[in-house]
Design a protein around this motif. Structure first.
Motif, PDB file in Angstrom:
ATOM      1  N   PHE A 195       0.873  -1.175   0.000  1.00 43.50           N
ATOM      2  CA  PHE A 195       0.000   0.000   0.000  1.00 43.50           C
ATOM      3  C   PHE A 195       0.912   1.228   0.000  1.00 43.50           C
ATOM      4  O   PHE A 195       1.798   1.352   0.847  1.00 43.50           O
ATOM      5  CB  PHE A 195      -0.874  -0.014   1.260  1.00 43.50           C
ATOM      6  CG  PHE A 195      -1.976   1.016   1.247  1.00 43.50           C
ATOM      7  CD1 PHE A 195      -3.247   0.683   0.816  1.00 43.50           C
ATOM      8  CD2 PHE A 195      -1.742   2.323   1.685  1.00 43.50           C
ATOM      9  CE1 PHE A 195      -4.278   1.632   0.808  1.00 43.50           C
ATOM     10  CE2 PHE A 195      -2.756   3.273   1.683  1.00 43.50           C
ATOM     11  CZ  PHE A 195      -4.031   2.930   1.240  1.00 43.50           C
ATOM     12  N   THR A 196       0.717   2.129  -0.962  1.00 41.61           N
ATOM     13  CA  THR A 196       1.655   3.244  -1.145  1.00 41.61           C
ATOM     14  C   THR A 196       0.994   4.602  -0.916  1.00 41.61           C
ATOM     15  O   THR A 196      -0.045   4.903  -1.490  1.00 41.61           O
ATOM     16  CB  THR A 196       2.285   3.185  -2.558  1.00 41.61           C
ATOM     17  OG1 THR A 196       2.949   1.923  -2.690  1.00 41.61           O
ATOM     18  CG2 THR A 196       3.280   4.298  -2.780  1.00 41.61           C
ATOM     19  N   VAL A 197       1.629   5.381  -0.065  1.00 36.53           N
ATOM     20  CA  VAL A 197       1.174   6.723   0.279  1.00 36.53           C
ATOM     21  C   VAL A 197       2.237   7.691  -0.218  1.00 36.53           C
ATOM     22  O   VAL A 197       3.424   7.486   0.027  1.00 36.53           O
ATOM     23  CB  VAL A 197       1.046   6.872   1.822  1.00 36.53           C
ATOM     24  CG1 VAL A 197       0.554   8.262   2.188  1.00 36.53           C
ATOM     25  CG2 VAL A 197       0.141   5.790   2.400  1.00 36.53           C
ATOM     26  N   PRO A 220       4.219   1.296   9.640  1.00 38.01           N
ATOM     27  CA  PRO A 220       5.444   0.691   9.078  1.00 38.01           C
ATOM     28  C   PRO A 220       5.185  -0.275   7.920  1.00 38.01           C
ATOM     29  O   PRO A 220       6.083  -0.526   7.108  1.00 38.01           O
ATOM     30  CB  PRO A 220       6.058  -0.046  10.279  1.00 38.01           C
ATOM     31  CG  PRO A 220       4.944  -0.206  11.258  1.00 38.01           C
ATOM     32  CD  PRO A 220       4.022   0.940  11.057  1.00 38.01           C
ATOM     33  N   ASP A 221       3.939  -0.794   7.822  1.00 33.85           N
ATOM     34  CA  ASP A 221       3.642  -1.762   6.754  1.00 33.85           C
ATOM     35  C   ASP A 221       3.338  -1.113   5.414  1.00 33.85           C
ATOM     36  O   ASP A 221       3.220  -1.803   4.402  1.00 33.85           O
ATOM     37  CB  ASP A 221       2.442  -2.649   7.157  1.00 33.85           C
ATOM     38  CG  ASP A 221       2.777  -3.514   8.372  1.00 33.85           C
ATOM     39  OD1 ASP A 221       3.986  -3.689   8.640  1.00 33.85           O
ATOM     40  OD2 ASP A 221       1.844  -3.983   9.052  1.00 33.85           O
ATOM     41  N   GLU A 314      -4.362   6.236  11.428  1.00 37.12           N
ATOM     42  CA  GLU A 314      -5.571   5.414  11.603  1.00 37.12           C
ATOM     43  C   GLU A 314      -6.323   5.245  10.289  1.00 37.12           C
ATOM     44  O   GLU A 314      -6.755   4.147   9.948  1.00 37.12           O
ATOM     45  CB  GLU A 314      -6.518   6.076  12.623  1.00 37.12           C
ATOM     46  CG  GLU A 314      -6.181   5.762  14.070  1.00 37.12           C
ATOM     47  CD  GLU A 314      -6.955   6.665  15.039  1.00 37.12           C
ATOM     48  OE1 GLU A 314      -8.133   6.987  14.740  1.00 37.12           O
ATOM     49  OE2 GLU A 314      -6.365   7.064  16.066  1.00 37.12           O
ATOM     50  N   HIS A 315      -6.497   6.354   9.554  1.00 37.69           N
ATOM     51  CA  HIS A 315      -7.225   6.294   8.273  1.00 37.69           C
ATOM     52  C   HIS A 315      -6.477   5.445   7.249  1.00 37.69           C
ATOM     53  O   HIS A 315      -7.094   4.697   6.499  1.00 37.69           O
ATOM     54  CB  HIS A 315      -7.450   7.705   7.713  1.00 37.69           C
ATOM     55  CG  HIS A 315      -8.461   8.510   8.477  1.00 37.69           C
ATOM     56  ND1 HIS A 315      -9.727   8.025   8.776  1.00 37.69           N
ATOM     57  CD2 HIS A 315      -8.404   9.765   9.000  1.00 37.69           C
ATOM     58  CE1 HIS A 315     -10.404   8.962   9.443  1.00 37.69           C
ATOM     59  NE2 HIS A 315      -9.615  10.013   9.608  1.00 37.69           N
ATOM     60  N   ILE A 316      -5.151   5.559   7.230  1.00 37.21           N
ATOM     61  CA  ILE A 316      -4.356   4.772   6.271  1.00 37.21           C
ATOM     62  C   ILE A 316      -4.465   3.280   6.615  1.00 37.21           C
ATOM     63  O   ILE A 316      -4.690   2.445   5.727  1.00 37.21           O
ATOM     64  CB  ILE A 316      -2.877   5.251   6.248  1.00 37.21           C
ATOM     65  CG1 ILE A 316      -2.790   6.663   5.642  1.00 37.21           C
ATOM     66  CG2 ILE A 316      -1.999   4.275   5.449  1.00 37.21           C
ATOM     67  CD1 ILE A 316      -1.478   7.389   5.885  1.00 37.21           C
ATOM     68  N   ALA A 319      -7.793   2.009   5.549  1.00 35.52           N
ATOM     69  CA  ALA A 319      -7.872   1.892   4.090  1.00 35.52           C
ATOM     70  C   ALA A 319      -7.097   0.678   3.578  1.00 35.52           C
ATOM     71  O   ALA A 319      -7.438   0.097   2.542  1.00 35.52           O
ATOM     72  CB  ALA A 319      -7.348   3.170   3.435  1.00 35.52           C
ATOM     73  N   MET A 320      -6.043   0.286   4.305  1.00 38.37           N
ATOM     74  CA  MET A 320      -5.263  -0.901   3.919  1.00 38.37           C
ATOM     75  C   MET A 320      -6.111  -2.170   4.083  1.00 38.37           C
ATOM     76  O   MET A 320      -5.941  -3.134   3.363  1.00 38.37           O
ATOM     77  CB  MET A 320      -3.992  -0.988   4.764  1.00 38.37           C
ATOM     78  CG  MET A 320      -2.960   0.068   4.386  1.00 38.37           C
ATOM     79  SD  MET A 320      -1.646   0.272   5.619  1.00 38.37           S
ATOM     80  CE  MET A 320      -0.563  -1.090   5.197  1.00 38.37           C
ATOM     81  N   LYS A 321      -7.040  -2.123   5.049  1.00 35.96           N
ATOM     82  CA  LYS A 321      -7.936  -3.280   5.265  1.00 35.96           C
ATOM     83  C   LYS A 321      -9.112  -3.239   4.296  1.00 35.96           C
ATOM     84  O   LYS A 321      -9.460  -4.228   3.670  1.00 35.96           O
ATOM     85  CB  LYS A 321      -8.449  -3.283   6.712  1.00 35.96           C
ATOM     86  CG  LYS A 321      -7.381  -3.692   7.709  1.00 35.96           C
ATOM     87  CD  LYS A 321      -7.913  -3.668   9.136  1.00 35.96           C
ATOM     88  CE  LYS A 321      -6.775  -3.931  10.132  1.00 35.96           C
ATOM     89  NZ  LYS A 321      -7.029  -3.259  11.408  1.00 35.96           N
TER      90      LYS A 321
END
Length: 360
Positions: A195-197, A220-221, A314-316, A319-321
């Motif tokens: 997942f890329t931000v 960190p993931d 928290e939002h990131i 969104a990863m889930k």
């Protein structure tokens, strides 16, 4: 009947202001007789004339912006030059762009035979963060605030303008959708396993790299990318951050296309072009609860508005889930309806016409 004359004065003729002002000049060239007084900057494209409609009359300024607003001798020379330009052009509207042109122009022009308009493109005293220099800029706004109609780029910047000026208005910034769409066509996204931000911009005080770094540490993931560099890039130390340096536009767009989320955690903006572009590319948008950003992004509707690193994180993670597809979709619709140059053009024609007719 002769067209009404608009004189644009732009000292900061580079970066986002260059894109904005050149687009505005082109959009107004059929309706009005447009003059552009500009100063060349290191960031001004070498072929800048190619970006402008042939109908736009160009006046290169020699004294405006040479030493910012701090050198009395060069300020006097600049004010003299600005008055000579006014005498020669005899404009109906003078539109000053950015703080230096805004400062010198409001000192130079009395608005006796025309109306003076000032667009800060993000108030300098907010964008540069606390310090001696920002106090000087804020003081200048207080002193000069009522010498022009202050025209900003969005509602939250207009709220700031109201602290200094009795006459204010705003027109939302827009991107050229035809150009953006053409730029994106045929660009293959850079695919990522994680997942890329990402964000894009200069690593400087305004863009708060230390906050971006903290968000990366809390997730960190995920993979974090900073496209650009700058004096504070040494603050981007989290092991999951990659600083790419500046990239050609096509490469930057390919990276944006392949990413999942775009973060703009700045101290404030007018409206960032990068924000609108990433709304159009349907990225999940997370922004700071600051001037500019909070007018465009509405929390939980077309993106997320955050006050601290933990909220972004928290939002990131959420969104990863489960990716909230409806938010980027709404953001995309907002660009089609509001944040595009066609909408901006219509509003500007109306505004300039109202100004000339004495409604402001």
């Amino acid at each position: 009947m002769a067209k009404k004359k608009i004189l644009m004065v732009c000292e900061a003729f580079g970066g986002g202001v260059f894109t904005y002002v050149s687009q505005l000049c082109n959009d107004m060239a059929d309706e009005f007789d447009v003059y552009l007084a500009y100063s060349l900057r290191p960031q001004t494209p070498k072929n800048y004339k190619d970006f402008l409609n042939k109908k736009v009359h160009l006046i290169e300024m020699k004294n405006v912006g040479v030493n910012g607003l701090i050198n009395l001798k060069s300020d006097i020379a600049a004010i003299k030059e600005l008055r000579q330009i006014e005498k020669k052009v005899k404009p109906d509207v003078i539109h000053l762009h950015s703080s230096v042109a805004g400062g010198l122009g409001r000192l130079a022009y009395k608005g006796k035979n025309n109306t003076v308009v000032y667009t800060p493109h993000g108030y300098a005293h907010i964008l540069m963060g606390p310090g001696k220099k920002s106090k000087v800029y804020k003081f200048a706004e207080k002193v000069l605030g009522n010498r022009a109609l202050t025209l900003t780029c969005c509602e939250s910047e207009d709220e700031e303008a109201k602290k200094f000026s009795k006459r204010t208005a705003y027109v939302e910034t827009g991107v050229n959708l035809a150009d953006l769409s053409a730029s994106l066509d045929g660009i293959k996204p850079v695919k990522n396993d994680k997942f890329t931000v990402f964000t894009l911009g200069r690593a400087c005080v305004q863009k708060q790299p230390q906050l971006f770094n903290r968000i990366a540490e809390l997730v960190p993931d995920a993979r974090f990318i900073w496209i650009g560099n700058g004096e504070l890039e040494n603050e981007l130390t989290a092991p999951n951050i990659e600083v790419t340096g500046w990239k050609p536009r096509k490469e930057a767009l390919a990276m944006a296309k392949g990413a999942d989320a775009f973060v703009l955690c700045s101290l404030g903006e007018a409206i960032a072009m990068s924000l609108i572009e990433n709304m159009y590319i349907k990225k999940l948008i997370l922004v700071s609860n600051r001037m500019g950003n909070k007018s465009v992004i509405h929390d939980g509707i077309n993106g997320y508005v955050c006050d601290k690193a933990e909220q972004y994180a928290e939002h990131i993670k959420a969104a990863m889930k489960k990716f909230p597809k409806e938010l980027p979709e709404r953001a995309y619709q907002d660009v089609l309806e509001i944040y595009n140059t066609e909408a901006m053009k219509r509003k500007y024609i109306r505004l300039y016409t109202d100004i000339i007719e004495g409604k402001y």
